[in-house]
Scaffold this motif. Structure first.
Motif, PDB file in Angstrom:
ATOM      1  N   SER A  28       0.830  -1.190   0.000  1.00  0.00           N
ATOM      2  CA  SER A  28       0.000   0.000   0.000  1.00  0.00           C
ATOM      3  C   SER A  28       0.871   1.248   0.000  1.00  0.00           C
ATOM      4  N   HIS A  29       2.045   1.201   0.617  1.00  0.00           N
ATOM      5  CA  HIS A  29       2.920   2.364   0.546  1.00  0.00           C
ATOM      6  C   HIS A  29       3.387   2.585  -0.871  1.00  0.00           C
ATOM      7  N   ALA A  30       3.678   1.476  -1.570  1.00  0.00           N
ATOM      8  CA  ALA A  30       4.188   1.608  -2.931  1.00  0.00           C
ATOM      9  C   ALA A  30       3.145   2.163  -3.878  1.00  0.00           C
ATOM     10  N   THR A  31       1.896   1.992  -3.564  1.00  0.00           N
ATOM     11  CA  THR A  31       0.865   2.471  -4.477  1.00  0.00           C
ATOM     12  C   THR A  31       0.117   3.665  -3.919  1.00  0.00           C
ATOM     13  N   SER A  32       0.646   4.282  -2.883  1.00  0.00           N
ATOM     14  CA  SER A  32      -0.059   5.445  -2.353  1.00  0.00           C
ATOM     15  C   SER A  32       0.738   6.695  -2.643  1.00  0.00           C
ATOM     16  N   PHE A  33       0.039   7.687  -3.084  1.00  0.00           N
ATOM     17  CA  PHE A  33       0.639   8.995  -3.294  1.00  0.00           C
ATOM     18  C   PHE A  33      -0.143   9.923  -2.380  1.00  0.00           C
ATOM     19  N   GLY A  34       0.335  10.059  -1.137  1.00  0.00           N
ATOM     20  CA  GLY A  34      -0.505  10.735  -0.147  1.00  0.00           C
ATOM     21  C   GLY A  34      -1.706   9.847   0.110  1.00  0.00           C
ATOM     22  N   LEU A  46       5.445  10.920 -10.059  1.00  0.00           N
ATOM     23  CA  LEU A  46       4.666  11.940  -9.359  1.00  0.00           C
ATOM     24  C   LEU A  46       5.509  12.614  -8.278  1.00  0.00           C
ATOM     25  N   VAL A  47       6.266  11.789  -7.537  1.00  0.00           N
ATOM     26  CA  VAL A  47       7.122  12.352  -6.490  1.00  0.00           C
ATOM     27  C   VAL A  47       8.165  13.259  -7.122  1.00  0.00           C
ATOM     28  N   GLY A  48       8.692  12.812  -8.274  1.00  0.00           N
ATOM     29  CA  GLY A  48       9.672  13.634  -8.969  1.00  0.00           C
ATOM     30  C   GLY A  48       9.108  14.999  -9.316  1.00  0.00           C
ATOM     31  N   ASN A  49       7.859  15.005  -9.763  1.00  0.00           N
ATOM     32  CA  ASN A  49       7.232  16.286 -10.096  1.00  0.00           C
ATOM     33  C   ASN A  49       7.128  17.175  -8.868  1.00  0.00           C
ATOM     34  N   VAL A  50       6.738  16.570  -7.767  1.00  0.00           N
ATOM     35  CA  VAL A  50       6.597  17.343  -6.526  1.00  0.00           C
ATOM     36  C   VAL A  50       7.908  18.057  -6.209  1.00  0.00           C
ATOM     37  N   PHE A  51       8.998  17.327  -6.259  1.00  0.00           N
ATOM     38  CA  PHE A  51      10.256  17.928  -5.827  1.00  0.00           C
ATOM     39  C   PHE A  51      10.841  18.861  -6.863  1.00  0.00           C
ATOM     40  N   THR A  52      10.520  18.628  -8.110  1.00  0.00           N
ATOM     41  CA  THR A  52      10.946  19.609  -9.110  1.00  0.00           C
ATOM     42  C   THR A  52      10.272  20.948  -8.817  1.00  0.00           C
ATOM     43  N   ASN A  53       8.997  20.856  -8.421  1.00  0.00           N
ATOM     44  CA  ASN A  53       8.273  22.090  -8.138  1.00  0.00           C
ATOM     45  C   ASN A  53       8.764  22.782  -6.880  1.00  0.00           C
ATOM     46  N   VAL A  54       9.074  22.007  -5.832  1.00  0.00           N
ATOM     47  CA  VAL A  54       9.388  22.651  -4.554  1.00  0.00           C
ATOM     48  C   VAL A  54      10.853  23.000  -4.409  1.00  0.00           C
ATOM     49  N   ALA A  55      11.700  22.502  -5.329  1.00  0.00           N
ATOM     50  CA  ALA A  55      13.147  22.621  -5.095  1.00  0.00           C
ATOM     51  C   ALA A  55      13.597  24.030  -4.738  1.00  0.00           C
ATOM     52  N   ARG A 241       0.058  24.458  -3.584  1.00  0.00           N
ATOM     53  CA  ARG A 241      -0.676  23.820  -2.503  1.00  0.00           C
ATOM     54  C   ARG A 241      -0.598  22.303  -2.588  1.00  0.00           C
ATOM     55  N   ASP A 242      -0.667  21.763  -3.785  1.00  0.00           N
ATOM     56  CA  ASP A 242      -0.779  20.307  -3.932  1.00  0.00           C
ATOM     57  C   ASP A 242       0.441  19.565  -3.410  1.00  0.00           C
ATOM     58  N   SER A 243       1.599  20.129  -3.682  1.00  0.00           N
ATOM     59  CA  SER A 243       2.807  19.430  -3.224  1.00  0.00           C
ATOM     60  C   SER A 243       2.811  19.303  -1.716  1.00  0.00           C
ATOM     61  N   TYR A 244       2.392  20.350  -1.049  1.00  0.00           N
ATOM     62  CA  TYR A 244       2.426  20.282   0.407  1.00  0.00           C
ATOM     63  C   TYR A 244       1.276  19.466   0.962  1.00  0.00           C
ATOM     64  N   GLN A 245       0.206  19.389   0.222  1.00  0.00           N
ATOM     65  CA  GLN A 245      -0.850  18.452   0.607  1.00  0.00           C
ATOM     66  C   GLN A 245      -0.304  17.027   0.530  1.00  0.00           C
ATOM     67  N   TYR A 246       0.436  16.741  -0.555  1.00  0.00           N
ATOM     68  CA  TYR A 246       1.060  15.427  -0.692  1.00  0.00           C
ATOM     69  C   TYR A 246       1.982  15.159   0.497  1.00  0.00           C
ATOM     70  N   LEU A 247       2.731  16.172   0.873  1.00  0.00           N
ATOM     71  CA  LEU A 247       3.702  16.002   1.947  1.00  0.00           C
ATOM     72  C   LEU A 247       3.032  15.551   3.237  1.00  0.00           C
ATOM     73  N   VAL A 248       1.995  16.283   3.651  1.00  0.00           N
ATOM     74  CA  VAL A 248       1.394  15.919   4.937  1.00  0.00           C
ATOM     75  C   VAL A 248       0.656  14.586   4.848  1.00  0.00           C
ATOM     76  N   GLU A 249       0.109  14.279   3.691  1.00  0.00           N
ATOM     77  CA  GLU A 249      -0.568  12.995   3.561  1.00  0.00           C
ATOM     78  C   GLU A 249       0.430  11.846   3.592  1.00  0.00           C
ATOM     79  N   SER A 250       1.570  12.053   2.940  1.00  0.00           N
ATOM     80  CA  SER A 250       2.548  10.969   2.895  1.00  0.00           C
ATOM     81  C   SER A 250       3.101  10.668   4.287  1.00  0.00           C
ATOM     82  N   VAL A 251       3.133  11.680   5.135  1.00  0.00           N
ATOM     83  CA  VAL A 251       3.586  11.429   6.509  1.00  0.00           C
ATOM     84  C   VAL A 251       2.631  10.471   7.201  1.00  0.00           C
TER      85      VAL A 251
END
Lengths: 290, 349
Positions: A28-34, A46-55, A241-251
């Motif tokens: 389930s971790h491998a298939t969850s994005f947040g 998808l994770v790559g996109n997140v970090f490209t945006n937040v870098a 907003r979306d990247s940080y939404q992903y961040l808190v969900e992934s935690v």
């Protein structure tokens, strides 16, 4: 006596069940994005996109979200590592170089320079490898190194690579750290297995990661802060907003401290321990390869 | 119900007076399984000695380990020689049983662990740590009790120096390892036939303290550093425990038959003698430390004189107490008799 009782409880059936459930949660971790469900192959993109945006605003956002505490956490991580002269260290997912710079400073403080005369065996140079899957994060890190005047320093080496398939040799590293990175890896157990592979005998694995809080009232406050405040900060400061939404969900989706420690132990590491900071908001897991 | 409450209260008072809570609970658990013993004899410090030895054998302080199940108070104590110590026939049985277990600091743990295979991984990395510490000791005279010595030691063993980071309180771990090793060596020396029969107790104590201090001679140039490490508030509990065990062992070897208050007094006095001699030794540059041994003999003699005077004072106090008690008892008896004769059968008493 209590132990005997426990072992008789673990019959074959229940053992299979627990194995299956742990497999299921890893899957389930491998298939969850947040909190979303995605295909395994897609997750790393998808994770790559997140970090490209937040870098570009990664460091500022870290400061704002944790009220500067992330610096103390990283100090604690490096303190636990206790770097020494002649060390070969690998910092994975360390894109912007926070941990790597701290280790570098630990080597080059005056005290260390004085003591280096004493330790004759450290003729080899210390090497700190910073590995990150995202080239944008690495660029930010290289920029910061240039600002400090370290761009030509031979000790810091910036490498692009995947935590699940490292390009380093077996038994080549004295230390392995991963700070706030293992959460974003698609297959956690592969990353841990790679860590085990590259570490020398006696090498240490240290993982700093956002983790689960169990304290009753504090947990509610933390959840409130995570889901209400952080995405809004992300929108305000980083415009994303979306990247940080992903961040808190992934935690929230990441395994809790005990289970993660068990995973580390299953990979073959010894003396697996964890230390909760700020009541469990952050946890430092440490282990030795023997 | 009453015997159990007595045990718990006894173990609690015992815990506050010096033993740790874990040991007190362990002893109370032991007592609960030997009801006959509890009713006839109260908790004595002699039992503490063998119990402490089992629990604190290796002296390693371990941080929270996830692979380890709950602490194992009842599995390690072999009840057989606890009962033997109760009868005070300690020397032959106690030493024999101590020997095979303590010949390897981790063996005491491993003995309990052979029963449960899941504990083997823990023993393995502890063995590795012990090996690194042993190798580091060779570098101490040159590098001091420092991380550098431990790094050099780890290179000797063929392990990455990163392992040094995993020791809690690094330099203290090295010093504590050394203290445990010395204690073990002392016990081995004693067991392998040290001749103490022809000596009076004060000379026996002298000889044992001398043997123990001589083990520190190779590290004497860096010993002040070790002492300062042991004195750090973080490290004091462990260093205190180790010294208490050492002093306990010496008294036991001398042939101690103490009980109650005397036990504590003896340990404290010998602890003082040992520490002062150790510090005197730091600044002694006479050939072969002759001045230190003379100092030691004087202090031990003083201590024994002190012991005699304390004992005399105790007997004196007891006599007075008895006298006062007797007169009080007589008074109470008289009162009771008059009341029973006057009050008749309907007396409440």
């Amino acid at each position: 006596m209590a132990l005997r009782y426990l072992s008789s409880r673990m019959t074959l059936g229940s053992r299979i069940l627990s194995y299956r459930s742990s497999l299921a949660s890893l899957h389930s971790h491998a298939t969850s994005f947040g909190f979303q469900q995605v295909r395994e192959e897609e997750k790393s993109k998808l994770v790559g996109n997140v970090f490209t945006n937040v870098a570009s605003s990664y460091d500022i956002m870290n400061d704002v979200m944790s009220a500067g505490l992330h610096r103390l956490w990283k100090e604690r991580l490096v303190g636990k590592l206790s770097p020494f002269a002649g060390m070969k260290h690998l910092d994975v997912a360390g894109g912007t170089g926070d941990v790597a710079f701290r280790i570098f400073d630990a080597f080059n403080s005056v005290k260390r320079r004085a003591l280096r005369k004493v330790d004759e065996a450290s003729h080899e140079e210390t090497q700190i490898y910073v590995c990150d899957i995202n080239p944008n994060m690495l660029n930010v890190g290289k920029q910061r190194a240039a600002e400090r005047g370290l761009s030509d320093n031979r000790s810091l080496v910036w490498v692009e690579g995947d935590a699940e398939a490292l390009s380093f040799d077996d038994n080549s590293m004295d230390g392995y750290t991963i700070a706030f990175g293992i959460r974003n890896v698609t297959h956690i157990e592969k990353a841990i297995a790679e860590a085990y592979r590259v570490l020398k005998r006696g090498g240490r694995f240290l993982c700093l990661e956002l983790s689960h809080v169990d304290i009753p009232v504090f947990k509610e406050l933390y959840d409130l802060y995570s889901f209400q405040v952080i995405p809004n900060l992300g929108e305000l400061i980083a415009g994303d907003r979306d990247s940080y939404q992903y961040l808190v969900e992934s935690v929230r989706r990441f395994p809790p401290q005990e289970r993660f420690a068990k995973m580390i132990g299953d990979a073959g590491f010894e003396k697996v321990e964890y230390e909760n900071l700020v009541g469990g908001v952050v946890a430092i897991h440490s282990a030795i390869k023997l | 119900k009453r015997p159990i409450r007595f045990i718990q209260s006894a173990s609690l008072t015992f815990a506050t007076s010096g033993g740790s809570k874990e040991e007190a609970l362990l002893l109370s658990a032991w007592q609960r399984s030997h009801p006959r013993v509890t009713k006839t004899q109260p908790l004595t410090p002699a039992m503490y000695r063998t119990a402490a030895k089992r629990l604190l054998g290796a002296g390693f302080t371990t941080s929270r380990l996830l692979r380890l199940p709950k602490p194992r108070p009842t599995t390690i104590i072999p009840f057989s020689y606890c009962t033997s110590s109760m009868n005070h026939t300690e020397s032959p049985i106690g030493n024999q049983s101590v020997n095979p277990n303590q010949s390897d600091p981790t063996a005491a743990r491993e003995e309990g662990h052979r029963r449960d295979e899941s504990r083997k991984p823990r023993a393995e990395f502890e063995e590795e740590q012990a090996r690194v510490l042993a190798a580091s000791l060779r570098h101490v005279p040159r590098l001091g009790w420092t991380e550098e010595a431990m790094i050099a030691g780890s290179r000797d063993v063929g392990v990455s120096p990163s392992i040094v980071g995993s020791f809690s309180r690094k330099e203290a771990a090295l010093v504590e390892y050394f203290m445990d090793e010395c204690l073990q060596l002392l016990i081995d020396r004693v067991d392998s036939g040290l001749d103490l029969q022809n000596l009076i107790p004060s000379e026996r104590v002298s000889k044992l303290v001398r043997i123990r201090l001589e083990m520190q001679i190779p590290y004497m140039s860096k010993w002040p550093q070790a002492l300062s490490i042991q004195a750090h508030p973080v490290n004091v509990p462990t260093s205190f425990k180790q010294r208490a065990m050492l002093v306990d062992e010496i008294w036991h070897t001398v042939g101690d038959g103490a009980s109650d208050l005397d036990w504590y007094v003896k340990r404290t006095v010998l602890g003082g003698v040992y520490s002062t001699t150790e510090i005197y030794m730091l600044t002694d540059d006479s050939p072969e430390y002759r001045d230190t041994w003379a100092f030691l003999d004087d202090r031990v003699k003083d201590a024994f004189d002190l012991k005699k005077s304390i004992q005399e004072a105790k007997y004196f106090a007891q006599d007075i107490g008895a006298g006062v008690g007797k007169s009080f008892q007589g008074l109470m008896n008289g009162v009771m008799q008059t009341m029973s004769t006057r009050g008749g059968r309907s007396s409440a008493f």
